[in-house]
Design an enzyme around this catalytic site. Structure first.
Site, short mmCIF file in Angstrom:
data_model
loop_
_atom_site.label_atom_id
_atom_site.label_comp_id
_atom_site.label_asym_id
_atom_site.label_seq_id
_atom_site.Cartn_x
_atom_site.Cartn_y
_atom_site.Cartn_z
N LYS A 23 1.16 -7.38 -3.16
CA LYS A 23 1.00 -5.93 -3.02
C LYS A 23 2.38 -5.29 -3.10
O LYS A 23 3.23 -5.58 -2.26
CB LYS A 23 0.31 -5.61 -1.69
CG LYS A 23 0.09 -4.14 -1.43
CD LYS A 23 -0.75 -3.96 -0.17
CE LYS A 23 -0.71 -2.57 0.39
NZ LYS A 23 -1.06 -1.51 -0.54
N THR A 26 2.06 1.31 -2.26
CA THR A 26 1.12 1.88 -1.31
C THR A 26 0.91 3.33 -1.71
O THR A 26 1.84 3.99 -2.20
CB THR A 26 1.61 1.75 0.14
OG1 THR A 26 0.59 2.24 1.03
CG2 THR A 26 2.91 2.48 0.41
N GLU A 76 -1.70 -2.92 -6.02
CA GLU A 76 -2.22 -2.89 -4.65
C GLU A 76 -2.90 -4.20 -4.28
O GLU A 76 -3.20 -4.45 -3.12
CB GLU A 76 -3.25 -1.75 -4.48
CG GLU A 76 -2.65 -0.37 -4.40
CD GLU A 76 -2.32 0.04 -2.97
OE1 GLU A 76 -2.26 -0.81 -2.07
OE2 GLU A 76 -2.11 1.25 -2.77
#
Length: 107
Positions: A23, A26, A76
């Site tokens: 990831k 954000t 993500e």
């Protein structure tokens, strides 16, 4: 010298994706858009405020909800429909968002 955020929180279920390096972005609303590129930020769990790791902020860019696409989902590390659903649950009725790109600081 202007102050900048030094802490960011994530849902606990997302933290393994951050610590594994999968990831790398954000998506947040304007209230959480004040991170500064090239600064180091401590990552904590939202639920228990447990420190997880450190990240380096690479960029902060505006993003409209309807612009969220497969590329963002990949960064993500979540499927696109799930990502859009999660964003809507966290930020209902907010279309003006920000994508914060970061990298894991390996210690």
């Amino acid at each position: 010298m202007s102050s900048h955020p030094t802490k960011i929180t994530f849902f606990e279920f997302l933290t393994p994706l951050i610590t594994s390096g999968q990831k790398t972005i954000t998506i947040r609303d304007e209230s959480e858009s004040h991170y500064v590129p090239n600064t180091e930020v401590e990552v904590f769990t939202l639920e228990t405020d447990r420190k997880v790791c450190d990240i380096k902020i690479l960029s902060v860019e505006p993003l409209n909800f309807d612009e969220i696409n497969e590329f963002h989902a990949e960064q993500e590390a979540i499927e696109l429909p799930k990502l859009k659903q999660l964003i809507r649950e966290i930020y209902p009725n907010i279309d003006k968002l920000f994508v914060i790109e970061y990298e894991l600081i390996k210690k």
